[in-house]
Write a protein that holds these residues in place. Structure first.
Motif, PDB file in Angstrom:
ATOM      1  N   ALA A   1      15.180  -5.358   8.305  1.00 19.36           N
ATOM      2  CA  ALA A   1      14.024  -4.329   7.852  1.00 19.36           C
ATOM      3  C   ALA A   1      12.728  -5.290   7.574  1.00 19.36           C
ATOM      4  O   ALA A   1      11.669  -4.856   8.032  1.00 19.36           O
ATOM      5  CB  ALA A   1      14.281  -3.651   6.509  1.00 19.36           C
ATOM      6  N   LYS A   2      12.783  -6.421   6.898  1.00 22.06           N
ATOM      7  CA  LYS A   2      11.519  -7.264   7.042  1.00 22.06           C
ATOM      8  C   LYS A   2      10.901  -7.618   8.269  1.00 22.06           C
ATOM      9  O   LYS A   2       9.740  -7.682   8.120  1.00 22.06           O
ATOM     10  CB  LYS A   2      12.063  -8.674   6.217  1.00 22.06           C
ATOM     11  N   ARG A   3      11.632  -7.824   9.307  1.00 23.02           N
ATOM     12  CA  ARG A   3      11.104  -8.186  10.569  1.00 23.02           C
ATOM     13  C   ARG A   3      10.179  -7.025  11.008  1.00 23.02           C
ATOM     14  O   ARG A   3       9.309  -7.396  11.519  1.00 23.02           O
ATOM     15  CB  ARG A   3      12.239  -8.422  11.581  1.00 23.02           C
ATOM     16  N   MET A   4      10.609  -5.882  10.626  1.00 22.19           N
ATOM     17  CA  MET A   4       9.841  -4.706  11.073  1.00 22.19           C
ATOM     18  C   MET A   4       8.467  -4.581  10.242  1.00 22.19           C
ATOM     19  O   MET A   4       7.402  -4.465  10.982  1.00 22.19           O
ATOM     20  CB  MET A   4      10.399  -3.564  11.032  1.00 22.19           C
ATOM     21  N   PHE A   5       8.761  -4.560   8.769  1.00 17.76           N
ATOM     22  CA  PHE A   5       7.713  -4.650   8.025  1.00 17.76           C
ATOM     23  C   PHE A   5       6.558  -5.671   8.243  1.00 17.76           C
ATOM     24  O   PHE A   5       5.369  -5.503   7.794  1.00 17.76           O
ATOM     25  CB  PHE A   5       8.140  -4.354   6.529  1.00 17.76           C
ATOM     26  N   ASP A   6       7.115  -7.138   8.374  1.00 23.19           N
ATOM     27  CA  ASP A   6       6.161  -8.191   8.767  1.00 23.19           C
ATOM     28  C   ASP A   6       5.194  -7.884   9.869  1.00 23.19           C
ATOM     29  O   ASP A   6       4.095  -8.556   9.730  1.00 23.19           O
ATOM     30  CB  ASP A   6       6.926  -9.355   9.211  1.00 23.19           C
ATOM     31  N   ASN A   7       5.403  -6.680  10.756  1.00 24.63           N
ATOM     32  CA  ASN A   7       4.461  -6.406  11.978  1.00 24.63           C
ATOM     33  C   ASN A   7       3.726  -5.159  11.662  1.00 24.63           C
ATOM     34  O   ASN A   7       3.250  -4.846  12.560  1.00 24.63           O
ATOM     35  CB  ASN A   7       5.258  -6.468  13.185  1.00 24.63           C
ATOM     36  N   ASP A   8       3.780  -4.662  10.305  1.00 25.62           N
ATOM     37  CA  ASP A   8       3.133  -3.374  10.078  1.00 25.62           C
ATOM     38  C   ASP A   8       2.241  -3.421   8.934  1.00 25.62           C
ATOM     39  O   ASP A   8       2.646  -3.667   7.655  1.00 25.62           O
ATOM     40  CB  ASP A   8       4.217  -2.286   9.631  1.00 25.62           C
ATOM     41  N   SER A   9       0.945  -3.708   9.454  1.00 32.20           N
ATOM     42  CA  SER A   9      -0.095  -3.945   8.417  1.00 32.20           C
ATOM     43  C   SER A   9      -0.444  -2.907   7.524  1.00 32.20           C
ATOM     44  O   SER A   9      -1.052  -3.095   6.465  1.00 32.20           O
ATOM     45  CB  SER A   9      -1.237  -4.516   9.067  1.00 32.20           C
ATOM     46  N   ARG A  10       0.199  -1.871   7.501  1.00 31.64           N
ATOM     47  CA  ARG A  10       0.233  -0.717   6.644  1.00 31.64           C
ATOM     48  C   ARG A  10       0.737  -1.003   5.215  1.00 31.64           C
ATOM     49  O   ARG A  10       0.561  -0.208   4.273  1.00 31.64           O
ATOM     50  CB  ARG A  10       0.418   0.662   7.075  1.00 31.64           C
ATOM     51  N   PHE A  11       1.744  -1.952   5.169  1.00 30.42           N
ATOM     52  CA  PHE A  11       2.575  -2.346   4.002  1.00 30.42           C
ATOM     53  C   PHE A  11       2.443  -3.572   3.496  1.00 30.42           C
ATOM     54  O   PHE A  11       2.059  -4.502   4.154  1.00 30.42           O
ATOM     55  CB  PHE A  11       4.021  -1.853   4.389  1.00 30.42           C
TER      56      PHE A  11
END
Length: 364
Positions: free
Chosen positions: A211-221
């Motif tokens: 999950a972290k790999r995905m959130f790392d690329n999502d500036s909304r979070f």
């Protein structure tokens, strides 16, 4: 056997015709789907889809690409071949395959709740339909479903071509990032449940890192993690982290254990704190309900439903909507092997589930 998440949010919606069904031909077979919708709102404009209606599959609303993305004010660039669909919106390029839940966004693969589909409507027109919540999330378009109405919102865009000027990236929300806390259960000296040669603490960590790999690329979070290696934060430390950062949501990741025949996925929440921890219109029960549906689709295991647990520290001490996922049973030989082989995918789809929940609540 428990996971935690915390975050803050915003989102958009379409109209439901719950009694109607949509019949299409898909891969040579006639299929019927429910929850027909004949229009949606795109940037507040009503887009009619009478001849190519929206329908529901695997809990996701499937909408026609040309109507809602290409010909609307979003003007998403659409390129398709016999089995491949490519969508470009601003700096985001999304590639989908007919019949596959896999989606490639800017080169990174994740999973959707439903597959992209090339279907033929009764009118005789063959069109691409896609799960709207997942595809909007990948493209950076806001999606909201509320009171039976689907709304999609993004900047009016000019379709790009190979000779066009460079695209402009989507800007973050004006009201700031979503704050979220993810918790990988157990760790360090505490292995959690064990069975069939596996340890719970290792599985929960690998799911979190996926999950972290995905959130790392999502500036909304803005995401905080209770651990990202084999360490042991105390139960008090886990809830304190979420409370100190004022997280909007708290999600804890766990793996279950019982007899060798026990099986299935369940999500826990604390009904006694459902009202006290409500935040921004969201509650623990609503969060748990959405996450449970999504995780069952991810694992393919039996749906054991929601479980009310008033005895767990992380659900008792957090001050925001919180839930704890039990992906499956480590004591079950088949489930333990499947979970261990798919931890990264589980993490990627947990990211999609959280994004989907926030969008359904109008927070993204």
């Amino acid at each position: 056997m428990v996971i935690m998440l915390c975050f803050s949010l915003t989102a958009p919606a379409a109209q439901v015709d719950a009694s109607s069904r949509v019949t299409v031909v898909y891969k040579g077979k006639t299929k019927s789907f429910g929850n027909k919708k004949t229009y949606a709102y795109v940037n507040n404009e009503k887009i009619k889809a009478v001849k190519q209606p929206i329908f529901i599959k695997n809990g996701s609303y499937m909408g026609p690409v040309n109507k809602l993305f290409k010909k609307s004010s979003l003007k998403v660039k659409v390129t398709s071949s016999e089995n491949t669909l490519t969508l470009q919106y601003r700096s985001n390029v999304v590639v989908l395959k007919n019949g596959s839940r896999n989606v490639t966004t800017n080169g990174e693969v994740s999973r959707m709740l439903a597959p992209a589909m090339l279907v033929t409507y009764p009118s005789g027109k063959t069109k691409w339909v896609v799960p709207l919540n997942s595809v909007c999330s990948c493209l950076g378009i806001t999606y909201k479903l509320k009171n039976g109405v689907i709304r999609m919102k993004g900047a009016a865009n000019t379709a790009t071509t190979s000779s066009s000027s460079t695209t402009v990236p989507e800007t973050p929300q004006q009201n700031g990032q979503i704050t979220l806390v993810l918790d990988a259960g157990h760790g360090g000296m505490d292995s959690g449940a064990t069975g069939n040669g596996f340890r719970e603490k290792n599985m929960t960590l690998q799911i979190l890192l996926g999950a972290k790999r995905m959130f790392d690329n999502d500036s909304r979070f803005k995401v905080y993690y209770t651990r990202t290696s084999d360490t042991y934060p105390s139960l008090t430390d886990r809830s304190k982290l979420a409370n100190d950062y004022g997280a909007d949501l708290f999600v804890s990741i766990h793996i279950n254990s019982a007899s060798a025949s026990a099986h299935g996925t369940e999500t826990l929440y604390n009904s006694s704190r459902n009202v006290v921890t409500a935040k921004n219109g969201m509650t623990s029960r609503e969060l748990a309900t959405y996450i449970q549906q999504s995780v069952v689709a991810t694992t393919g295991f039996t749906n054991r439903g929601l479980k009310n647990r008033t005895d767990l520290s992380v659900l008792n001490r957090t001050t925001m909507p919180a839930c704890l996922i039990e992906y499956g049973f480590i004591s079950n030989a088949k489930e333990s092997r499947e979970m261990n082989a798919n931890t990264t995918r589980y993490g990627q789809e947990l990211y999609q589930a959280i994004v989907g929940y926030l969008q359904s609540e109008g927070k993204l």
